[in-house]
Design an enzyme around this catalytic site. Structure first.
Site, PDB file in Angstrom:
ATOM      1  N   GLY A  46       5.314 -18.984  26.681  1.00 62.74           N
ATOM      2  CA  GLY A  46       4.133 -18.654  27.401  1.00 62.74           C
ATOM      3  C   GLY A  46       2.221 -19.367  26.925  1.00 62.74           C
ATOM      4  N   GLN A  51      -6.697 -19.790  27.896  1.00 63.16           N
ATOM      5  CA  GLN A  51      -5.882 -20.247  26.355  1.00 63.16           C
ATOM      6  C   GLN A  51      -6.622 -21.547  26.003  1.00 63.16           C
ATOM      7  OE1 GLN A  51      -1.882 -18.389  27.192  1.00 63.16           O
ATOM      8  NE2 GLN A  51      -2.625 -17.875  24.302  1.00 63.16           N
ATOM      9  N   CYS A  92       1.004 -13.571  21.029  1.00 62.00           N
ATOM     10  CA  CYS A  92       0.606 -14.568  21.911  1.00 62.00           C
ATOM     11  C   CYS A  92      -0.378 -15.625  20.704  1.00 62.00           C
ATOM     12  CB  CYS A  92      -0.577 -13.684  21.900  1.00 62.00           C
ATOM     13  SG  CYS A  92      -1.301 -14.307  22.821  1.00 62.00           S
ATOM     14  N   LEU A  93      -0.311 -17.113  21.799  1.00 58.41           N
ATOM     15  CA  LEU A  93      -0.458 -18.412  20.986  1.00 58.41           C
ATOM     16  C   LEU A  93      -1.855 -17.918  20.426  1.00 58.41           C
ATOM     17  CD1 LEU A  93       1.228 -21.136  23.099  1.00 58.41           C
ATOM     18  CD2 LEU A  93       1.642 -20.314  20.667  1.00 58.41           C
ATOM     19  N   HIS A 134       2.367 -10.687  30.759  1.00 56.20           N
ATOM     20  CA  HIS A 134       1.931 -11.277  29.486  1.00 56.20           C
ATOM     21  C   HIS A 134       0.757 -11.874  30.103  1.00 56.20           C
ATOM     22  CE1 HIS A 134       1.140 -12.098  24.617  1.00 56.20           C
ATOM     23  NE2 HIS A 134       0.725 -12.850  25.520  1.00 56.20           N
ATOM     24  N   GLU A 135       1.138 -13.064  30.837  1.00 58.76           N
ATOM     25  CA  GLU A 135       0.649 -14.195  31.297  1.00 58.76           C
ATOM     26  C   GLU A 135      -0.477 -14.059  32.486  1.00 58.76           C
ATOM     27  OE1 GLU A 135       1.046 -16.687  29.224  1.00 58.76           O
ATOM     28  OE2 GLU A 135       2.119 -15.716  27.817  1.00 58.76           O
ATOM     29  N   HIS A 138      -3.593 -12.531  31.226  1.00 58.54           N
ATOM     30  CA  HIS A 138      -4.563 -13.645  30.594  1.00 58.54           C
ATOM     31  C   HIS A 138      -5.369 -13.722  31.792  1.00 58.54           C
ATOM     32  CE1 HIS A 138      -3.371 -14.457  26.436  1.00 58.54           C
ATOM     33  NE2 HIS A 138      -2.517 -15.086  26.356  1.00 58.54           N
TER      34      HIS A 138
END
Ligand code: NI
Length: 168
Positions: A46, A51, A92-93, A134-135, A138
């Site tokens: 994701g 991000q 998470c990236l 989660h996304e 963000h």
């Protein structure tokens, strides 16, 4: 298509609250394509606009085993379908090489727009439900480590700062 730079915690831009998407033109289409390419290359399941320093309410994800189920969610809203919560390990990236258990709603209904502005909604559970939550966080400037204790969060911050220093 192009690979985008992924912001890493504690970059303050990750805390920006995203604006709703209103323009579904070429610029958005390119951004979405680039986000997919960046997510798959990372590799990740994701990636949200924040991000890659694009503060629009959108994210891409693909939780399929063979990474062949790309999905885009624009201006997403979700609600829990019941009170059940589930702990699941998250990463998470933007916080590489750190994982922690986070409790999230097990079953949700999500409403969003597709890449052309067409509304859709569906129910989700398990990994997909977790990932959508989660996304969506963000888009509000929220990170999964915000659900951890301040002490743990401080450790993550130190670890990340060390990592950034080492890579300079
Ligand atoms: Ni993330």
């Amino acid at each position: 298509m192009a690979l985008l730079t992924i912001l890493e915690y504690p970059d303050e831009h990750l805390r920006t609250v995203a604006q709703p998407v209103t323009d579904f033109g070429d610029q958005l289409q390119t951004l979405i394509d680039d986000m997919f390419e960046t997510m798959y290359a990372a590799p990740g399941i994701g990636l949200a606009g924040a991000q890659v320093d694009q503060h629009l309410q959108l994210f891409v994800l693909d939780v399929s085993e063979h990474q062949n189920d790309p999905r885009v969610y624009i201006n997403p809203v979700w609600e829990a379908l019941d009170d059940e919560r589930k702990q699941m390990q998250e990463g998470c990236l933007s916080i590489p090489e750190y994982y922690a258990e986070v409790p999230r709603a097990l079953r949700i209904k999500v409403s969003a727009l597709d890449r052309h502005g067409k509304p859709f909604e569906h129910e989700a559970d398990g990994l997909l439900a977790h990932c959508i939550q989660h996304e969506t966080d963000h888009t509000k400037g929220v990170l999964f480590i915000d659900y951890l204790s301040p002490l743990k969060r401080e450790r993550v911050k130190k670890k990340m700062l060390k990592r950034h220093k080492a890579s300079v």
